[in-house]
Design a protein around this motif. Structure first.
Motif, short mmCIF file in Angstrom:
data_model
loop_
_atom_site.label_atom_id
_atom_site.label_comp_id
_atom_site.label_asym_id
_atom_site.label_seq_id
_atom_site.Cartn_x
_atom_site.Cartn_y
_atom_site.Cartn_z
N THR A 36 -0.84 43.51 93.76
CA THR A 36 -2.09 42.95 94.30
C THR A 36 -3.19 42.91 93.24
O THR A 36 -4.28 42.43 93.51
CB THR A 36 -2.58 43.77 95.51
N GLY A 37 -2.92 43.46 92.06
CA GLY A 37 -3.92 43.51 91.00
C GLY A 37 -4.72 44.80 90.98
O GLY A 37 -5.61 44.96 90.16
N LYS A 38 -4.39 45.72 91.89
CA LYS A 38 -5.10 47.00 91.95
C LYS A 38 -4.72 47.86 90.74
O LYS A 38 -3.55 47.99 90.40
CB LYS A 38 -4.73 47.74 93.24
N MET A 39 -5.74 48.45 90.10
CA MET A 39 -5.52 49.33 88.95
C MET A 39 -4.83 50.61 89.39
O MET A 39 -5.18 51.19 90.42
CB MET A 39 -6.85 49.68 88.30
N LEU B 120 2.80 53.78 71.16
CA LEU B 120 1.68 54.03 72.06
C LEU B 120 2.24 54.66 73.32
O LEU B 120 3.18 54.12 73.92
CB LEU B 120 0.97 52.71 72.39
N VAL B 121 1.71 55.81 73.72
CA VAL B 121 2.19 56.54 74.89
C VAL B 121 1.03 56.73 75.86
O VAL B 121 -0.02 57.26 75.48
CB VAL B 121 2.78 57.91 74.48
N VAL B 122 1.25 56.29 77.11
CA VAL B 122 0.21 56.42 78.13
C VAL B 122 0.83 57.05 79.37
O VAL B 122 1.74 56.47 79.97
CB VAL B 122 -0.40 55.04 78.49
N PRO B 123 0.36 58.24 79.78
CA PRO B 123 0.90 58.88 80.98
C PRO B 123 0.53 58.10 82.24
O PRO B 123 -0.57 57.56 82.34
CB PRO B 123 0.22 60.25 81.00
N VAL B 124 1.46 58.03 83.18
CA VAL B 124 1.18 57.46 84.50
C VAL B 124 0.87 58.65 85.39
O VAL B 124 1.71 59.52 85.58
CB VAL B 124 2.39 56.65 85.03
N GLU B 125 -0.34 58.69 85.94
CA GLU B 125 -0.82 59.88 86.64
C GLU B 125 -0.42 59.97 88.11
O GLU B 125 -0.67 60.99 88.74
CB GLU B 125 -2.33 59.98 86.50
N PRO C 249 4.85 53.76 94.08
CA PRO C 249 5.72 53.38 95.19
C PRO C 249 6.54 52.15 94.80
O PRO C 249 6.21 51.46 93.82
CB PRO C 249 4.74 53.07 96.32
N PRO C 250 7.58 51.84 95.55
CA PRO C 250 8.36 50.63 95.25
C PRO C 250 7.44 49.40 95.18
O PRO C 250 6.50 49.28 95.97
CB PRO C 250 9.33 50.54 96.42
N GLY C 251 7.72 48.54 94.22
CA GLY C 251 6.92 47.33 94.06
C GLY C 251 6.98 46.82 92.63
O GLY C 251 7.71 47.34 91.79
N ASP C 252 6.19 45.80 92.39
CA ASP C 252 6.13 45.17 91.07
C ASP C 252 4.84 45.61 90.37
O ASP C 252 3.78 45.70 91.00
CB ASP C 252 6.14 43.64 91.21
N TYR C 253 4.95 45.83 89.06
CA TYR C 253 3.82 46.33 88.28
C TYR C 253 3.66 45.53 87.00
O TYR C 253 4.65 45.07 86.42
CB TYR C 253 4.02 47.82 87.95
#
Length: 123
Positions: free
Chosen positions: A67-70, A86-91, A95-99
């Protein structure tokens, strides 16, 4: 050959010799998760490997859902063993979906580039 023609030829050769250095930019070589990947679990980090060393202070990503939500991510850093990564943690748990990963990178020679790619977490 006239003096003007000789000077023009010398200038063209000089431009040809130095244009390779002027066009050097960081380019992505690989990513985890990879572009188009379908993950069975949520990634804990986004890792993008470039062809040049990066300046992490000026490099990073924005992770967005379909949906474009950050999506919350940690501070961008380079891998201590490989300044091209470049390493960026996902905090959060995705959930299932497209990113979509929208990245920006600045190399040691201060060239800035941007790009994006997508991956999915299986439903």
């Amino acid at each position: 050959m006239s003096k003007k023609t000789t000077m023009a030829a010398i200038m063209m050769i000089a431009v040809g010799l130095f244009s390779g250095a002027a066009n050097a930019h960081p380019e992505p070589r690989s990513a985890e998760p990879a572009a188009g990947a379908v993950m069975t679990t949520s990634p804990t980090q986004i890792r993008i490997t470039f062809n040049e060393n990066l300046i992490p202070k000026f490099s990073g990503i924005e992770l967005k859902d379909q949906t474009g939500k950050m999506i919350a991510t940690g501070k961008a850093a380079t891998d201590p063993a490989n300044k091209k990564q470049l390493v960026v943690p996902v905090e959060v748990q995705l959930p299932p979906g497209d990113y979509k990963v929208e990245w920006h990178a600045v190399s040691d020679d201060t060239h800035r580039v941007t790009g994006s790619y997508s991956f999915s977490v299986a439903r």
